[in-house]
Design an enzyme around this catalytic site. Structure first.
Site, mmCIF file in Angstrom:
data_model
loop_
_atom_site.group_PDB
_atom_site.id
_atom_site.type_symbol
_atom_site.label_atom_id
_atom_site.label_comp_id
_atom_site.label_asym_id
_atom_site.label_seq_id
_atom_site.Cartn_x
_atom_site.Cartn_y
_atom_site.Cartn_z
ATOM 1 N N CYS A 1 48.254 -14.848 -18.753
ATOM 2 C CA CYS A 1 49.225 -13.986 -19.422
ATOM 3 C C CYS A 1 49.183 -14.268 -20.933
ATOM 4 C CB CYS A 1 50.615 -14.198 -18.816
ATOM 5 S SG CYS A 1 51.789 -12.859 -19.160
ATOM 6 N N HIS B 1 48.862 -13.381 -12.930
ATOM 7 C CA HIS B 1 49.270 -14.720 -12.504
ATOM 8 C C HIS B 1 48.777 -15.039 -11.091
ATOM 9 C CE1 HIS B 1 52.216 -15.759 -15.740
ATOM 10 N NE2 HIS B 1 52.173 -14.450 -15.907
ATOM 11 N N GLU C 1 48.711 -17.885 -9.687
ATOM 12 C CA GLU C 1 49.566 -18.906 -9.062
ATOM 13 C C GLU C 1 50.743 -18.300 -8.312
ATOM 14 O OE1 GLU C 1 51.830 -18.004 -12.785
ATOM 15 O OE2 GLU C 1 49.726 -18.086 -12.188
#
Length: 333
Positions: free
Chosen positions: A162, A281, A283
């Site tokens: 990001c 993202h 994760e």
């Protein structure tokens, strides 16, 4: 098939059996074993809670670094930390992880020129994304210093997610959109405050890139196409306008925005090289695709190899207690 995947991507997924990781040493002394663990630096964010700022780092990132054998070193995002940075760098830096956060300050000229939006549009953007447009000078300074001094100058592995991808692009000489929607008229929704974690949009992943290697199952399933479509999360209002020289795009959103890149000259995890930026993202998508974990696995692998190289250039030293013990054992033999 496996053959198809091998042809499509020169970056096959690297397996990481726990007992074969290069930083694990059988019967090592405790301090020696610790010295082989890769150190990953992460600058915190700040959040106003109960009338005071609190520094934090999302545990998704911490967990993934630790699960893959790294140790996260958390840097407080304060101006004092910039003065004490050498203390945090002492002992070596094997990886830098930069993720979500506020918009980058104008002193770094992220937009190339002054933003030329009508005042009413500019005010609308700032009101809509009030949590992002507040500039954090300390965080900017720390992360840019790590990128320029350690990543670009010394080749330390880097993963930018990001904001982290945007910072790296700017540090390399690229530029950003101040607001993707306002400047391009794109109808792709890059952030949805009403469905924050559930929102997804499509990206097209290019073959023969690290991303195609991490998501090889999806390439194997879509044999009719040379590219693959993934649905990824999206939490940003800014984005890459001009990709810096030396970086190569790995994926695009439907409006043509670069959603991921890497440095071909700095990508070879087994040799300690890893410079990657993703606008989304992984994760927070661990249950969506197996490839999301591999992004972190190869990052920490590169950091581990970097640590091994770093240790190889250090003079050999043993603690005094260890030396005394060895002398006693020799005398008893």
């Amino acid at each position: 098939t496996h053959l198809d995947y091998a042809i499509r991507s020169p970056f096959p997924t690297i397996q990481h059996p726990p007992k074969q990781r290069p930083w694990h040493v059988e019967q090592a002394l405790p301090n020696e074993a610790q010295s082989r663990i890769p150190r990953i630096l992460i600058v915190s964010r700040r959040h106003l809670r109960k009338g005071k700022y609190v520094d934090f780092v999302g545990e998704y990132h911490i967990d993934l670094v630790q699960e893959n054998g790294g140790v996260p070193i958390l840097l407080p995002r304060t101006m004092k930390t910039t003065e004490q940075l050498e203390a945090y760098l002492y002992g070596g830096v094997d990886g830098v992880l930069v993720m979500e956060g506020n918009d980058l300050g104008s002193s770094y000229r992220p937009y190339g020129e002054d933003v030329s939006l009508p005042p009413e549009v500019l005010n609308e953007v700032q009101s809509k994304h009030v949590g992002d447009v507040e500039i954090d000078d300390a965080k900017d300074s720390l992360e840019m210093s790590l990128i320029t001094r350690k990543v670009l100058k010394e080749g330390v592995p880097y993963l930018g997610l990001c904001r982290g991808s945007q910072l790296f692009n700017v540090a390399m000489g690229g530029t950003l959109y101040f607001d993707v929607g306002a400047e391009t008229g794109s109808t792709v929704k890059h952030i949805d405050y009403d469905n924050y974690d559930g929102h997804r949009h499509a990206i097209t992943v290019l073959p023969r890139t690290p991303l195609s290697g991490w998501f090889h199952e999806e390439f194997a399933a879509q044999t009719h196409s040379s590219s693959v479509t993934l649905d990824v999360n999206s939490y940003h209002h800014q984005g890459i306008k001009r990709l810096a020289a030396g970086l190569k795009a790995m994926c695009y959103s439907p409006d043509g925005l670069v959603e991921g890149f890497y440095s071909p000259a700095q990508f070879d995890p087994t040799n300690g090289k890893y410079h990657v930026g993703l606008q989304w993202h992984p994760e927070r998508m661990l249950g969506d695709y197996a490839g999301c974990r591999r992004v972190y696995q190869d990052f920490v692998l590169a950091a581990a190899v970097h640590r091994a190289h770093w240790n190889a250039h250090l003079p050999v030293s043993r603690p005094a207690a260890w030396g005394a013990q060895r002398q006693h054992q020799a005398a008893q033999a």
